[in-house]
Design a protein around this motif. Structure first.
Motif, mmCIF file in Angstrom:
data_model
loop_
_atom_site.group_PDB
_atom_site.id
_atom_site.type_symbol
_atom_site.label_atom_id
_atom_site.label_comp_id
_atom_site.label_asym_id
_atom_site.label_seq_id
_atom_site.Cartn_x
_atom_site.Cartn_y
_atom_site.Cartn_z
ATOM 1 N N GLU A 140 3.720 -2.204 -6.887
ATOM 2 C CA GLU A 140 2.240 -2.698 -6.067
ATOM 3 C C GLU A 140 1.582 -1.478 -6.017
ATOM 4 O OE1 GLU A 140 1.900 -6.101 -4.060
ATOM 5 O OE2 GLU A 140 2.481 -5.905 -6.208
ATOM 6 N N TYR A 141 2.143 -0.004 -5.586
ATOM 7 C CA TYR A 141 1.418 0.948 -5.490
ATOM 8 C C TYR A 141 0.398 1.104 -6.592
ATOM 9 C CZ TYR A 141 1.958 2.619 -0.851
ATOM 10 O OH TYR A 141 1.679 2.793 0.776
ATOM 11 N N ALA A 142 1.342 1.276 -7.645
ATOM 12 C CA ALA A 142 0.524 1.295 -9.266
ATOM 13 C C ALA A 142 -0.837 0.418 -9.397
ATOM 14 C CB ALA A 142 1.662 1.286 -10.098
ATOM 15 N N ALA A 143 -0.779 -0.813 -8.793
ATOM 16 C CA ALA A 143 -1.710 -1.757 -8.885
ATOM 17 C C ALA A 143 -2.768 -1.502 -7.717
ATOM 18 C CB ALA A 143 -1.007 -3.258 -8.803
ATOM 19 N N GLY A 144 -2.684 -0.688 -6.951
ATOM 20 C CA GLY A 144 -3.580 -0.552 -5.915
ATOM 21 C C GLY A 144 -3.232 -1.222 -4.673
ATOM 22 N N ARG A 145 -2.206 -1.829 -4.481
ATOM 23 C CA ARG A 145 -1.661 -2.670 -3.503
ATOM 24 C C ARG A 145 -1.048 -1.748 -2.404
ATOM 25 N NH1 ARG A 145 -2.045 -6.393 -7.462
ATOM 26 N NH2 ARG A 145 0.208 -6.327 -7.982
ATOM 27 N N THR A 146 -0.753 -2.414 -1.060
ATOM 28 C CA THR A 146 0.099 -1.534 -0.074
ATOM 29 C C THR A 146 1.269 -2.583 0.415
ATOM 30 O OG1 THR A 146 -1.873 -0.314 0.885
ATOM 31 C CG2 THR A 146 0.092 -0.384 2.258
ATOM 32 N N PRO A 147 2.368 -2.512 -0.236
ATOM 33 C CA PRO A 147 3.450 -3.510 0.061
ATOM 34 C C PRO A 147 4.207 -2.980 1.244
ATOM 35 C CG PRO A 147 4.189 -1.803 -1.511
ATOM 36 C CD PRO A 147 2.788 -1.343 -1.389
ATOM 37 N N ASN A 148 5.094 -4.084 1.741
ATOM 38 C CA ASN A 148 5.852 -3.601 2.746
ATOM 39 C C ASN A 148 7.258 -3.789 2.555
ATOM 40 O OD1 ASN A 148 7.491 -4.100 5.223
ATOM 41 N ND2 ASN A 148 5.800 -4.481 6.474
ATOM 42 N N PRO A 149 8.251 -3.226 2.206
ATOM 43 C CA PRO A 149 9.411 -2.890 1.523
ATOM 44 C C PRO A 149 10.597 -3.442 2.583
ATOM 45 C CG PRO A 149 8.894 -0.926 2.059
ATOM 46 C CD PRO A 149 7.484 -1.514 2.212
ATOM 47 N N CYS A 150 10.257 -3.245 3.884
ATOM 48 C CA CYS A 150 11.311 -3.933 4.930
ATOM 49 C C CYS A 150 11.040 -5.349 4.510
ATOM 50 C CB CYS A 150 10.964 -3.424 6.128
ATOM 51 S SG CYS A 150 11.265 -1.670 6.313
ATOM 52 N N LEU A 151 9.881 -5.985 4.681
ATOM 53 C CA LEU A 151 9.778 -7.460 4.530
ATOM 54 C C LEU A 151 10.400 -7.734 3.361
ATOM 55 C CD1 LEU A 151 6.733 -9.489 5.553
ATOM 56 C CD2 LEU A 151 7.231 -9.861 3.400
ATOM 57 N N ARG A 152 10.201 -7.099 2.182
ATOM 58 C CA ARG A 152 10.617 -7.697 0.776
ATOM 59 C C ARG A 152 11.941 -7.573 0.780
ATOM 60 N NH1 ARG A 152 8.003 -10.327 -0.295
ATOM 61 N NH2 ARG A 152 6.150 -9.131 -0.794
ATOM 62 N N PRO A 166 -6.921 0.868 -9.305
ATOM 63 C CA PRO A 166 -5.952 1.178 -9.812
ATOM 64 C C PRO A 166 -6.142 1.674 -11.430
ATOM 65 C CG PRO A 166 -5.758 -1.149 -9.646
ATOM 66 C CD PRO A 166 -7.177 -0.748 -8.719
ATOM 67 N N VAL A 167 -7.033 0.891 -11.963
ATOM 68 C CA VAL A 167 -7.407 1.351 -13.534
ATOM 69 C C VAL A 167 -8.072 2.569 -13.526
ATOM 70 C CG1 VAL A 167 -8.227 0.617 -15.610
ATOM 71 C CG2 VAL A 167 -7.191 -1.130 -13.945
ATOM 72 N N SER A 168 -9.193 2.573 -13.057
ATOM 73 C CA SER A 168 -9.730 4.151 -13.308
ATOM 74 C C SER A 168 -9.191 5.068 -12.253
ATOM 75 C CB SER A 168 -11.242 3.792 -12.818
ATOM 76 O OG SER A 168 -11.562 3.460 -11.556
ATOM 77 N N GLY A 169 -8.482 4.775 -10.987
ATOM 78 C CA GLY A 169 -7.957 5.546 -10.208
ATOM 79 C C GLY A 169 -9.048 5.989 -9.114
ATOM 80 N N THR A 170 -10.320 5.419 -9.027
ATOM 81 C CA THR A 170 -11.362 5.456 -8.261
ATOM 82 C C THR A 170 -10.891 5.202 -6.889
ATOM 83 O OG1 THR A 170 -12.800 5.408 -10.030
ATOM 84 C CG2 THR A 170 -13.668 5.456 -7.727
ATOM 85 N N VAL A 171 -11.114 5.937 -5.685
ATOM 86 C CA VAL A 171 -10.820 5.874 -4.412
ATOM 87 C C VAL A 171 -12.032 5.884 -3.779
ATOM 88 C CG1 VAL A 171 -9.541 6.498 -2.242
ATOM 89 C CG2 VAL A 171 -8.519 6.718 -4.508
ATOM 90 N N THR A 172 -12.649 4.748 -3.038
ATOM 91 C CA THR A 172 -13.818 4.890 -2.385
ATOM 92 C C THR A 172 -13.881 5.026 -0.973
ATOM 93 O OG1 THR A 172 -14.904 3.208 -4.068
ATOM 94 C CG2 THR A 172 -16.171 3.666 -2.043
ATOM 95 N N VAL A 173 -14.565 6.027 -0.217
ATOM 96 C CA VAL A 173 -14.590 6.221 1.196
ATOM 97 C C VAL A 173 -15.836 5.785 1.680
ATOM 98 C CG1 VAL A 173 -12.826 7.914 0.867
ATOM 99 C CG2 VAL A 173 -15.195 8.684 0.795
#
Length: 357
Positions: free
Chosen positions: A88-100, A264-271
């Motif tokens: 999930e992190y590699a795909a640019g998402r923010t998972p909740n492992p406790c819920l999973r 996640p593909v380019s690794g670009t983080v926009t602020v």
């Protein structure tokens, strides 16, 4: 009834097991070994997967006079929780492992094994309430102690799982639980609650992910596309993050900047500015319903973080998608997070946020 009491090694699960015994059930304590190498997971009082926790659970079972076993769930945990977290992190998402973990381990793999061994239900130390509706449906509601309510991370449970679950702490506050544990002679009475992610031993999520995924350099840019600096991996950032950006270049208006998007593909983080984080609509996938799915637009509330506030919303199920229109805007919501749907105190279900707008 024959009850399998999941004992994490903390005070809540110990008292839950004790109350199941007091209720006259035939109780067996079970601790889950979630790591192939326990020393690789968190140790000390802040964890829930450590060797110390296993020993604490065994001592509590001895005090209660119930049988105790350790179930090796390390393979299932690695496959369904840890690997999912990394992906999930590699795909640019923010998972909740406790819920999973609740979905895939504690109320799926454990419950399946318990039923196969002849148990009638699984009891845990979660703070949530169960009630039976007139039509026989088992409803899950928020706990009486809102400060400890854990219905958000239990929103993944199905009707079949709820019918085989017990939450003996549903009506109780944490201070009462600790006092009760003291009276019962349980050594975990004053043990601190667990925090952070159990399988990241030092709490350094970004460093742990770098070890798993390797350095994947990218750029931090502003909304106009101006490059502010380079970074070593987009998975070190989450939507809404402010601290640790180390931009060096102040915004034109001098205000703080926050992470708005992760590609996640380019690794670009926009602020950009805080107000750019506001969202009014969510498209969610992978819905799991505690009972029947809503058949039409549902006026309800949704919770978008484990300890977040409720937002008034209208939820519509459209095939495999759950569309959520927020009547109260939310800020800093990231794909991968869970949207848990409530009708009053009752949990209707949960879905994974796929897109925000």
């Amino acid at each position: 009834m024959k009850i399998c009491a999941a004992m994490s090694g903390g005070v809540d699960s110990a008292v839950a097991a004790a109350r199941a015994v007091d209720a006259g059930h035939d109780v067996t304590g079970v601790h889950l070994a979630l790591s192939r190498n326990p020393k690789s997971y968190r140790s000390g009082a802040r964890g829930c997967c450590s060797i110390e926790d296993s020993n604490d659970a065994r001592r509590a079972a001895d005090v209660l006079g119930i049988p105790f076993y350790v179930w090796d769930m390390s393979e299932e945990f690695a496959d369904t929780v840890v690997d999912d977290f990394v992906a999930e992190y590699a795909a640019g998402r923010t998972p909740n492992p406790c819920l999973r973990c609740n979905e895939k381990i504690k109320f799926s793999a454990v419950l399946d094994r318990a039923l196969a061994l002849g148990f009638d239900a699984v009891a845990t130390g979660h703070y949530a309430r169960l009630a039976t509706a007139p039509d026989g449906t088992v409803e899950m509601h928020r706990a009486n102690d809102m400060a400890k309510d854990q219905s958000y991370v239990l929103g993944v449970l199905t009707q079949e799982q709820l019918a085989r679950s017990m939450f003996p702490l549903s009506e109780t506050t944490k201070d009462v639980i600790r006092a009760e544990a003291e009276r019962r002679g349980l050594q975990v009475a004053q043990k601190p609650d667990s925090h952070d992610i159990c399988f990241i031993s030092d709490g350094d999520n970004a460093g742990w992910l770098t070890e798993k995924l390797g350095a994947k350099p990218g750029q931090i840019v502003d909304e106009s596309g101006q490059v502010l600096r380079e970074h070593e991996g987009a998975y070190a950032f989450t939507i809404g993050q402010r601290r640790g950006l180390r931009l060096g270049i102040p915004a034109d208006d001098g205000k703080p900047r926050f992470v708005l998007d992760i590609e996640p593909v380019s690794g670009t983080v926009t602020v950009g500015p805080r107000e750019a984080l506001d969202v009014d609509h969510l498209t969610c996938i992978k819905a799991l319903w505690c009972g029947a799915a809503p058949t039409g637009p549902l006026e309800c509330t949704v919770q978008l973080r484990a300890h977040g506030e409720e937002h008034r919303a209208v939820v519509t199920v459209q095939g495999d998608l759950v569309e959520v229109t927020l009547r109260d805007s939310a800020s800093g919501i990231a794909p991968g997070q869970a949207c848990v749907i409530y009708d009053g105190t009752r949990v209707i279900g949960s879905a994974t946020i796929d897109k925000t707008a």
